[in-house]
Design a protein around this motif. Structure first.
Motif, PDB file in Angstrom:
ATOM      1  N   THR A   1      29.038  27.738  26.316  1.00  0.00           N
ATOM      2  CA  THR A   1      30.499  27.809  26.277  1.00  0.00           C
ATOM      3  C   THR A   1      30.939  29.143  26.842  1.00  0.00           C
ATOM      4  O   THR A   1      30.147  29.866  27.455  1.00  0.00           O
ATOM      5  CB  THR A   1      31.012  27.579  24.836  1.00  0.00           C
ATOM      6  N   TYR A   2      32.201  29.476  26.641  1.00  0.00           N
ATOM      7  CA  TYR A   2      32.728  30.740  27.135  1.00  0.00           C
ATOM      8  C   TYR A   2      31.943  31.881  26.472  1.00  0.00           C
ATOM      9  O   TYR A   2      31.932  31.988  25.240  1.00  0.00           O
ATOM     10  CB  TYR A   2      34.216  30.819  26.785  1.00  0.00           C
ATOM     11  N   SER A   3      31.322  32.713  27.300  1.00  0.00           N
ATOM     12  CA  SER A   3      30.368  33.664  26.722  1.00  0.00           C
ATOM     13  C   SER A   3      31.024  34.899  26.101  1.00  0.00           C
ATOM     14  O   SER A   3      30.341  35.839  25.738  1.00  0.00           O
ATOM     15  CB  SER A   3      29.300  34.049  27.741  1.00  0.00           C
TER      16      SER A   3
ATOM     17  N   VAL B   1      47.841  39.722  26.102  1.00  0.00           N
ATOM     18  CA  VAL B   1      47.415  40.215  27.419  1.00  0.00           C
ATOM     19  C   VAL B   1      46.279  39.335  27.947  1.00  0.00           C
ATOM     20  O   VAL B   1      45.101  39.661  27.840  1.00  0.00           O
ATOM     21  CB  VAL B   1      46.949  41.688  27.302  1.00  0.00           C
ATOM     22  N   GLY B   2      46.648  38.204  28.477  1.00  0.00           N
ATOM     23  CA  GLY B   2      45.647  37.215  28.876  1.00  0.00           C
ATOM     24  C   GLY B   2      45.181  36.489  27.634  1.00  0.00           C
ATOM     25  O   GLY B   2      45.395  36.958  26.500  1.00  0.00           O
ATOM     26  N   SER B   3      44.542  35.321  27.813  1.00  0.00           N
ATOM     27  CA  SER B   3      44.107  34.615  26.611  1.00  0.00           C
ATOM     28  C   SER B   3      42.941  35.345  25.961  1.00  0.00           C
ATOM     29  O   SER B   3      42.660  35.150  24.787  1.00  0.00           O
ATOM     30  CB  SER B   3      43.797  33.150  26.884  1.00  0.00           C
ATOM     31  N   ASP B   4      42.262  36.243  26.690  1.00  0.00           N
ATOM     32  CA  ASP B   4      41.201  37.039  26.056  1.00  0.00           C
ATOM     33  C   ASP B   4      41.769  37.865  24.897  1.00  0.00           C
ATOM     34  O   ASP B   4      41.148  37.963  23.836  1.00  0.00           O
ATOM     35  CB  ASP B   4      40.564  37.993  27.078  1.00  0.00           C
ATOM     36  N   ASP B   5      42.936  38.437  25.104  1.00  0.00           N
ATOM     37  CA  ASP B   5      43.574  39.224  24.049  1.00  0.00           C
ATOM     38  C   ASP B   5      43.983  38.311  22.884  1.00  0.00           C
ATOM     39  O   ASP B   5      43.773  38.634  21.704  1.00  0.00           O
ATOM     40  CB  ASP B   5      44.796  39.933  24.656  1.00  0.00           C
TER      41      ASP B   5
ATOM     42  N   ARG C   1      46.421  29.159  25.467  1.00  0.00           N
ATOM     43  CA  ARG C   1      46.644  28.868  26.892  1.00  0.00           C
ATOM     44  C   ARG C   1      46.659  30.161  27.709  1.00  0.00           C
ATOM     45  O   ARG C   1      46.841  31.241  27.165  1.00  0.00           O
ATOM     46  CB  ARG C   1      48.010  28.183  27.071  1.00  0.00           C
ATOM     47  N   THR C   2      46.559  30.023  29.022  1.00  0.00           N
ATOM     48  CA  THR C   2      46.595  31.200  29.898  1.00  0.00           C
ATOM     49  C   THR C   2      47.394  30.936  31.171  1.00  0.00           C
ATOM     50  O   THR C   2      47.502  29.784  31.604  1.00  0.00           O
ATOM     51  CB  THR C   2      45.165  31.636  30.279  1.00  0.00           C
ATOM     52  N   PHE C   3      47.942  32.006  31.732  1.00  0.00           N
ATOM     53  CA  PHE C   3      48.619  31.925  33.038  1.00  0.00           C
ATOM     54  C   PHE C   3      47.628  32.232  34.166  1.00  0.00           C
ATOM     55  O   PHE C   3      48.002  32.264  35.327  1.00  0.00           O
ATOM     56  CB  PHE C   3      49.765  32.955  33.111  1.00  0.00           C
ATOM     57  N   SER C   4      46.364  32.506  33.806  1.00  0.00           N
ATOM     58  CA  SER C   4      45.398  33.013  34.797  1.00  0.00           C
ATOM     59  C   SER C   4      44.872  31.957  35.754  1.00  0.00           C
ATOM     60  O   SER C   4      44.413  32.297  36.839  1.00  0.00           O
ATOM     61  CB  SER C   4      44.200  33.639  34.086  1.00  0.00           C
ATOM     62  N   LYS C   5      44.892  30.694  35.356  1.00  0.00           N
ATOM     63  CA  LYS C   5      44.262  29.651  36.172  1.00  0.00           C
ATOM     64  C   LYS C   5      45.339  28.795  36.846  1.00  0.00           C
ATOM     65  O   LYS C   5      45.614  28.946  38.021  1.00  0.00           O
ATOM     66  CB  LYS C   5      43.333  28.786  35.314  1.00  0.00           C
ATOM     67  N   SER C   6      45.946  27.908  36.077  1.00  0.00           N
ATOM     68  CA  SER C   6      46.878  26.942  36.669  1.00  0.00           C
ATOM     69  C   SER C   6      48.209  27.570  37.082  1.00  0.00           C
ATOM     70  O   SER C   6      48.966  26.977  37.833  1.00  0.00           O
ATOM     71  CB  SER C   6      47.139  25.801  35.687  1.00  0.00           C
TER      72      SER C   6
ATOM     73  N   ALA D   1      48.364  39.256  36.260  1.00  0.00           N
ATOM     74  CA  ALA D   1      49.487  39.654  35.387  1.00  0.00           C
ATOM     75  C   ALA D   1      49.054  39.737  33.929  1.00  0.00           C
ATOM     76  O   ALA D   1      49.741  40.351  33.107  1.00  0.00           O
ATOM     77  CB  ALA D   1      50.644  38.670  35.529  1.00  0.00           C
ATOM     78  N   ARG D   2      47.922  39.123  33.595  1.00  0.00           N
ATOM     79  CA  ARG D   2      47.366  39.120  32.232  1.00  0.00           C
ATOM     80  C   ARG D   2      48.374  38.556  31.221  1.00  0.00           C
ATOM     81  O   ARG D   2      48.971  39.293  30.429  1.00  0.00           O
ATOM     82  CB  ARG D   2      46.900  40.534  31.797  1.00  0.00           C
ATOM     83  N   ILE D   3      48.581  37.275  31.276  1.00  0.00           N
ATOM     84  CA  ILE D   3      49.456  36.619  30.293  1.00  0.00           C
ATOM     85  C   ILE D   3      48.699  35.450  29.665  1.00  0.00           C
ATOM     86  O   ILE D   3      48.195  34.574  30.381  1.00  0.00           O
ATOM     87  CB  ILE D   3      50.758  36.066  30.933  1.00  0.00           C
TER      88      ILE D   3
ATOM     89  N   VAL E   1      41.517  25.720  19.690  1.00  0.00           N
ATOM     90  CA  VAL E   1      41.184  24.985  20.906  1.00  0.00           C
ATOM     91  C   VAL E   1      41.659  25.837  22.079  1.00  0.00           C
ATOM     92  O   VAL E   1      42.851  26.108  22.232  1.00  0.00           O
ATOM     93  CB  VAL E   1      41.826  23.579  20.932  1.00  0.00           C
ATOM     94  N   ASP E   2      40.695  26.285  22.871  1.00  0.00           N
ATOM     95  CA  ASP E   2      40.960  27.183  24.004  1.00  0.00           C
ATOM     96  C   ASP E   2      41.228  26.301  25.235  1.00  0.00           C
ATOM     97  O   ASP E   2      40.304  25.764  25.834  1.00  0.00           O
ATOM     98  CB  ASP E   2      39.722  28.079  24.175  1.00  0.00           C
ATOM     99  N   GLU E   3      42.514  26.167  25.565  1.00  0.00           N
ATOM    100  CA  GLU E   3      42.894  25.250  26.650  1.00  0.00           C
ATOM    101  C   GLU E   3      43.137  25.989  27.986  1.00  0.00           C
ATOM    102  O   GLU E   3      44.078  25.683  28.718  1.00  0.00           O
ATOM    103  CB  GLU E   3      44.130  24.440  26.242  1.00  0.00           C
ATOM    104  N   ALA E   4      42.261  26.938  28.296  1.00  0.00           N
ATOM    105  CA  ALA E   4      42.408  27.698  29.552  1.00  0.00           C
ATOM    106  C   ALA E   4      42.474  26.768  30.774  1.00  0.00           C
ATOM    107  O   ALA E   4      43.144  27.074  31.751  1.00  0.00           O
ATOM    108  CB  ALA E   4      41.257  28.694  29.698  1.00  0.00           C
ATOM    109  N   TYR E   5      41.767  25.623  30.687  1.00  0.00           N
ATOM    110  CA  TYR E   5      41.652  24.746  31.873  1.00  0.00           C
ATOM    111  C   TYR E   5      42.307  23.375  31.681  1.00  0.00           C
ATOM    112  O   TYR E   5      42.017  22.441  32.417  1.00  0.00           O
ATOM    113  CB  TYR E   5      40.162  24.576  32.222  1.00  0.00           C
ATOM    114  N   ILE E   6      43.183  23.253  30.688  1.00  0.00           N
ATOM    115  CA  ILE E   6      43.708  21.929  30.331  1.00  0.00           C
ATOM    116  C   ILE E   6      44.589  21.313  31.427  1.00  0.00           C
ATOM    117  O   ILE E   6      44.713  20.095  31.506  1.00  0.00           O
ATOM    118  CB  ILE E   6      44.494  22.014  28.993  1.00  0.00           C
TER     119      ILE E   6
HETATM  120  N1  PMP Z   1      38.955  31.038  27.900  1.00  0.00           N
HETATM  121  C1  PMP Z   1      38.110  30.546  28.803  1.00  0.00           C
HETATM  122  C2  PMP Z   1      37.363  29.306  28.482  1.00  0.00           C
HETATM  123  C3  PMP Z   1      37.939  31.179  30.044  1.00  0.00           C
HETATM  124  O1  PMP Z   1      37.073  30.694  30.934  1.00  0.00           O
HETATM  125  C4  PMP Z   1      38.693  32.335  30.323  1.00  0.00           C
HETATM  126  C5  PMP Z   1      38.558  33.006  31.682  1.00  0.00           C
HETATM  127  N2  PMP Z   1      37.547  33.940  31.767  1.00  0.00           N
HETATM  128  C6  PMP Z   1      39.536  32.830  29.333  1.00  0.00           C
HETATM  129  C7  PMP Z   1      39.664  32.147  28.140  1.00  0.00           C
HETATM  130  C8  PMP Z   1      40.294  34.109  29.502  1.00  0.00           C
HETATM  131  O2  PMP Z   1      41.202  34.104  30.521  1.00  0.00           O
HETATM  132  P1  PMP Z   1      42.414  35.139  30.574  1.00  0.00           P
HETATM  133  O3  PMP Z   1      42.091  36.297  29.672  1.00  0.00           O
HETATM  134  O4  PMP Z   1      42.493  35.539  32.001  1.00  0.00           O
HETATM  135  O5  PMP Z   1      43.610  34.384  30.106  1.00  0.00           O
END
Ligand code: PMP
Length: 354
Positions: free
Chosen positions: A110-112, A84-88, A206-211, A217-219, A180-185
């Motif tokens: 870094t990511y807090s 459920v999002g990369s946070d999950d 990886r995440t669907f939240s950015k690119s 949708a939280r994927i 390796v957290d590639e949220a922004y790759i």
């Molecule tokens: N990793 C990083 C570095 C982020 O900045 C974010 C966005 N807050 C996330 C993960 C989590 O994003 P999401 O849960 O929407 O996939």
């Protein structure tokens, strides 16, 4: 304190960016995509059978989404974990892989959410200071540890570690898991995915939240060796079996199918980023070169906290942390060209007034 309160888990939660409900604001504070999801997602949402909602969803790793992602990355479905999002995904990965009892390592800036997960799961951690230019020094991650995690590009700085440096960290840490957290790759970075063939201790998230413009949708997903993924699934199914909702699983498939749209919006964001960099420079801002959909900028005269508050008067929201080393920086998400024009006009006025 009441007796029962002594036995309550006490944590300081992560503070996400504000989600103001006011209409017409320019929202550059949570790195969302300024463009809508793919038209294929729109089409699907209109065609979806609502009756299916009475049924529990399938297990994510058995879905078409897992198959699409596996094909997209040329791996097997056993090497994909969906959350459920990369946070999950990251939260489950902390719980699964960082159990050595030794401190895990991540950068001081870094990511807090990382220290929050470490705290909630009782995982010891040590932070490594970024260099003066806000880049990660790979040498800091080579000593004995309980695991390593860093975003690449890093957030909120936007700096990128080259593939050789990522490999150096993974290769030196084969007794632990490296995430390796590639949220922004997708905004110009080089992915660590090719290293998966060589290292079974590497997990790429990886995440669907950015690119892919689908934060709502939280994927999120992880790619890693089948062994890592099976451990991750075991922990996940010991916490909650049905985490992913049906509509998101279906909509995600459409997003992955539309590679042309995905590439187009990433390209647009990169072009707007270049234009924004030039304009911020002309106003006296400095920033490390960004490989994300945001810029981490400081002004040489005007305090970031002041600009942050003033921008709100223009209905423009950016992100600011009252935190050591970074309190004079603003993290500005790349919006549309029009949104960045409005930001530029507001910044010009705010700086002129000083
Ligand atoms: N990793 C990083 C570095 C982020 O900045 C974010 C966005 N807050 C996330 C993960 C989590 O994003 P999401 O849960 O929407 O996939």
């Amino acid at each position: 304190m009441r007796k029962w309160e002594e036995n309550v888990k006490k944590v300081v939660p992560y503070t996400p960016g504000e989600q103001p409900q006011k209409k017409g604001i320019i929202k550059l504070n949570t790195n969302e995509c300024p463009y809508p999801p793919s038209p294929l997602v729109e089409k699907k949402i209109k065609e979806m059978a609502y009756e299916d909602l009475r049924l529990y969803p399938e297990f994510p790793e058995k879905t078409q989404l897992a198959a699409e992602l596996a094909a997209y990355h040329q791996v097997s479905e056993e090497e994909i974990f969906i959350g459920v999002g990369s946070d999950d995904v990251l939260s489950m990965a902390f719980l699964t892989f960082f159990q050595a009892g030794k401190p895990i390592l991540f950068p001081d800036i870094t990511y807090s959410f990382y220290d929050v997960w470490a705290d909630v799961y009782g995982i010891p951690f040590q932070t490594k200071a970024l260099a003066e230019d806000l880049t990660i020094n790979p040498e800091d991650y080579l000593a004995d540890n309980g695991g390593v995690i860093f975003p690449n590009p890093n957030a909120p700085t936007g700096t990128l570690l080259c593939l050789e440096d990522v490999e150096k960290i993974v290769a030196a840490n084969q007794d632990v898991v490296v995430i390796v957290d590639e949220a922004y790759i997708d905004f110009g970075g080089i992915s660590a995915l090719p290293l998966l063939k060589k290292y079974e201790n590497l997990l790429v998230v990886r995440t669907f939240s950015k690119s892919r413009a689908m934060a709502g949708a939280r994927i999120g997903y992880a790619v890693g060796s089948a062994k890592l993924i099976s451990y991750l699934n075991n922990v996940k199914y010991s916490v909650n079996s049905y985490t992913m909702n049906r509509p998101s699983l279906e909509l995600g498939v459409e997003a992955v199918k539309d590679d042309a749209y995905f590439k187009e919006i990433c390209g647009r964001i990169i072009a707007t980023r270049t234009r924004t960099e030039e304009r911020l420079k002309s106003l006296g801002f400095t920033f490390p070169k960004s490989y994300g959909n945001f810029i981490f900028a400081a002004h040489h005269e005007v305090k970031a906290g002041y600009i942050f508050e003033k921008l709100k008067e223009y209905d423009i929201y950016v992100r600011h942390w009252e935190k050591e080393r970074i309190s004079n920086y603003l993290r500005i998400t790349i919006g549309t060209d029009e949104e960045m024009d409005a930001l530029f006009r507001a910044l010009r006025e705010i700086i002129k007034q000083i």
